[in-house]
Design an enzyme around this catalytic site. Sequence first.
Site, PDB file in Angstrom:
ATOM      1  CG  HIS A 200      -0.321   0.150   2.579  1.00  0.00           C
ATOM      2  ND1 HIS A 200       0.283  -0.935   3.448  1.00  0.00           N
ATOM      3  CD2 HIS A 200      -0.073   1.195   3.069  1.00  0.00           C
ATOM      4  CE1 HIS A 200       0.758  -0.293   4.374  1.00  0.00           C
ATOM      5  NE2 HIS A 200       0.723   0.853   4.498  1.00  0.00           N
TER       6      HIS A 200
HETATM    7  C1  UD1 Z   1      -1.938   5.747   5.986  1.00  0.00           C
HETATM    8  C2  UD1 Z   1      -0.766   6.174   6.617  1.00  0.00           C
HETATM    9  C3  UD1 Z   1       0.210   5.192   6.389  1.00  0.00           C
HETATM   10  C4  UD1 Z   1      -0.091   3.649   7.056  1.00  0.00           C
HETATM   11  C5  UD1 Z   1      -1.319   3.350   6.526  1.00  0.00           C
HETATM   12  C6  UD1 Z   1      -1.732   2.159   7.129  1.00  0.00           C
HETATM   13  C7  UD1 Z   1      -0.432   8.696   6.287  1.00  0.00           C
HETATM   14  C8  UD1 Z   1       0.030   9.687   5.533  1.00  0.00           C
HETATM   15  N1  UD1 Z   1      -0.358   7.221   5.873  1.00  0.00           N
HETATM   16  O1  UD1 Z   1      -1.990   5.481   4.826  1.00  0.00           O
HETATM   17  O2  UD1 Z   1       1.511   5.516   7.108  1.00  0.00           O
HETATM   18  O3  UD1 Z   1       0.984   2.767   6.637  1.00  0.00           O
HETATM   19  O4  UD1 Z   1      -2.513   4.450   6.605  1.00  0.00           O
HETATM   20  O5  UD1 Z   1      -2.726   1.366   6.666  1.00  0.00           O
HETATM   21  O6  UD1 Z   1      -1.421   8.778   7.124  1.00  0.00           O
HETATM   22  N2  UD1 Z   1      -9.410   4.462   2.383  1.00  0.00           N
HETATM   23  C9  UD1 Z   1     -10.535   3.731   2.307  1.00  0.00           C
HETATM   24  N3  UD1 Z   1     -11.286   3.168   3.485  1.00  0.00           N
HETATM   25  C10 UD1 Z   1     -10.474   3.584   4.671  1.00  0.00           C
HETATM   26  C11 UD1 Z   1      -9.403   4.387   4.681  1.00  0.00           C
HETATM   27  C12 UD1 Z   1      -8.852   4.570   3.533  1.00  0.00           C
HETATM   28  O7  UD1 Z   1     -11.027   3.347   1.247  1.00  0.00           O
HETATM   29  O8  UD1 Z   1     -11.090   3.360   5.721  1.00  0.00           O
HETATM   30  C13 UD1 Z   1      -8.879   4.679   1.081  1.00  0.00           C
HETATM   31  C14 UD1 Z   1      -9.271   6.146   0.654  1.00  0.00           C
HETATM   32  O9  UD1 Z   1      -9.360   6.099  -0.888  1.00  0.00           O
HETATM   33  C15 UD1 Z   1      -8.093   7.114   0.756  1.00  0.00           C
HETATM   34  C16 UD1 Z   1      -6.889   6.079   0.578  1.00  0.00           C
HETATM   35  O10 UD1 Z   1      -7.334   4.714   1.183  1.00  0.00           O
HETATM   36  O11 UD1 Z   1      -7.976   8.070  -0.164  1.00  0.00           O
HETATM   37  C17 UD1 Z   1      -5.775   6.333   1.669  1.00  0.00           C
HETATM   38  O12 UD1 Z   1      -6.210   6.373   2.976  1.00  0.00           O
HETATM   39  P1  UD1 Z   1      -5.080   7.412   3.898  1.00  0.00           P
HETATM   40  O13 UD1 Z   1      -5.704   7.354   5.337  1.00  0.00           O
HETATM   41  O14 UD1 Z   1      -4.912   8.798   3.515  1.00  0.00           O
HETATM   42  O15 UD1 Z   1      -3.741   6.700   3.805  1.00  0.00           O
HETATM   43  P2  UD1 Z   1      -3.313   5.279   3.547  1.00  0.00           P
HETATM   44  O16 UD1 Z   1      -2.816   4.913   2.334  1.00  0.00           O
HETATM   45  O17 UD1 Z   1      -4.333   4.241   4.370  1.00  0.00           O
HETATM   46  N1  UDP Z   2      -2.920  -5.815   9.178  1.00  0.00           N
HETATM   47  C1  UDP Z   2      -4.125  -6.252   9.228  1.00  0.00           C
HETATM   48  N2  UDP Z   2      -4.887  -6.778   8.047  1.00  0.00           N
HETATM   49  C2  UDP Z   2      -4.418  -6.599   6.756  1.00  0.00           C
HETATM   50  C3  UDP Z   2      -3.325  -6.185   6.618  1.00  0.00           C
HETATM   51  C4  UDP Z   2      -2.257  -5.679   7.869  1.00  0.00           C
HETATM   52  O1  UDP Z   2      -4.803  -6.526  10.230  1.00  0.00           O
HETATM   53  O2  UDP Z   2      -4.978  -6.968   5.878  1.00  0.00           O
HETATM   54  C5  UDP Z   2      -2.135  -5.395  10.471  1.00  0.00           C
HETATM   55  C6  UDP Z   2      -0.736  -5.987  10.333  1.00  0.00           C
HETATM   56  O3  UDP Z   2      -0.897  -7.282  11.105  1.00  0.00           O
HETATM   57  C7  UDP Z   2      -0.090  -4.758  11.272  1.00  0.00           C
HETATM   58  C8  UDP Z   2      -0.826  -3.735  10.906  1.00  0.00           C
HETATM   59  O4  UDP Z   2      -2.104  -4.269  10.134  1.00  0.00           O
HETATM   60  O5  UDP Z   2      -0.670  -5.197  12.568  1.00  0.00           O
HETATM   61  C9  UDP Z   2      -0.275  -2.870  10.110  1.00  0.00           C
HETATM   62  O6  UDP Z   2      -0.863  -1.858   9.185  1.00  0.00           O
HETATM   63  P1  UDP Z   2      -0.497  -1.386   7.832  1.00  0.00           P
HETATM   64  O7  UDP Z   2       0.391  -2.324   7.091  1.00  0.00           O
HETATM   65  O8  UDP Z   2      -1.794  -0.775   7.270  1.00  0.00           O
HETATM   66  O9  UDP Z   2       0.301  -0.007   8.394  1.00  0.00           O
HETATM   67  P2  UDP Z   2       1.873   0.097   8.339  1.00  0.00           P
HETATM   68  O10 UDP Z   2       2.552  -0.712   9.418  1.00  0.00           O
HETATM   69  O11 UDP Z   2       2.663   0.098   7.000  1.00  0.00           O
HETATM   70  O12 UDP Z   2       1.992   1.740   8.693  1.00  0.00           O
END
Ligand code: UD1
Ligand code: UDP
Length: 361
Positions: A200
Amino acid sequence: PLVLHVLGARPNFVKAAPVVRGLDELGVRQGIIHTGQHYDALMSDVFFADLGLPEPVANLGVGSGTHAKQTAALLVGLEEVVEAQEPDLVVVYGDVNSTLAAILVCAKLGIPTAHVEAGLRSFDRGMPEEINRIVTDSLSDLLFATSPEALSYLATEGVPAAKMHLVGNPMIDSLFAALPSLDSSRLEGIPARYGVATLHRPANVDTPEAAAELVSAVLEVSRQIPLVVPIHPRGRARLAAAGLVDGPGVKVVDPLGYVDFLSLVKGAALVVTDSGGVQEETTMLGVPCLTVRPNTERPITVTHGTNRLVTPAALPAAASKALADGASTPAGELPVLWDGASGPRIARVIAAWLKGENLSP
Ligand code: UD1
Ligand code: UDP
């Protein structure tokens, strides 16, 4: 005294649960503010259920947007609720936009803060998280580090030693707590031998070019071992457009709940990821991990764990080697204090701090 935890995204929930439990055991009054950065049930609710987190006292519902729009909504929402709640300490986690906004709001309101997972550095300012880490650490009053190198990075940036505490990794506390529940037979239609891919990072999924290069490498891996791919909503459309869809050797599924996901990872022969937390979890579970990134803010997972950094071009060969080498044992001793007791350690420091004492680091 009142402690508030500001949580917004999937990894925040995993890191906070052991701290909340630790403070509960010490009788500290506390509450969770959910910013609503993640809002899908499978990105949020399922974690509260799986981790036993209490219901938030407020959900700001900020949702998605550009960095400016999302951060602006976070600032406005957090200022109002934090001012109304009058906490004595606000605890923030990791490196997401909710973390950054909370630290800024509290710094301007003069409310003390603690940062859990301080001092991680990728030294790559092209990552939005790196900017969030630097700003958050520079404004925090208490900094809780997961690994020793974090302390030296913080010292280099001028953070006084008295603010820092090496406490180990609360994400690993959550993993230890979940271990007895991990069972891949709770998941339907999973092959006997399989790999897991979860991707992601913006650099991997936000442009069609990056997605195409990555997907072609992942599909090559899927010809060596069938892959289960729980898909983060961020990359869903672009990775699918690049060809990462259900087919021979590939099973694309919705994001998994915490216990389901770790069950899948624990039973896997190989994990391909760009997640931060997954690099740490595979290290503890002894599952080979290939991280498709040019750098990591968690180098201890490479030096003391099962993690290796790869380019998309190098992924297929690295996967073939990892699969041939079989279940990997960690390269060295496991990271110090990744022992399942980090939450209580953090709670003790916070409880003492609330009484005006600074437990020696
Ligand atoms: C965010 C964090 C990232 C983290 C990740 C964990 C920032 C800058 N990034 O990235 O560091 O690794 O979370 O998962 O804060 N969306 C949905 N449903 C949701 C949430 C998001 O559909 O519940 C989609 C939306 O299209 C949104 C995109 O995901 O625009 C990105 O979501 P966002 O929270 O901005 O950043 P992440 O890529 O999730
Ligand atoms: N995780 C989860 N379901 C998924 C992918 C990740 O429960 O489908 C959990 C994973 O085990 C870890 C956390 O989410 O505990 C990590 O989140 P993510 O990879 O979204 O964020 P990052 O660590 O890169 O910020």
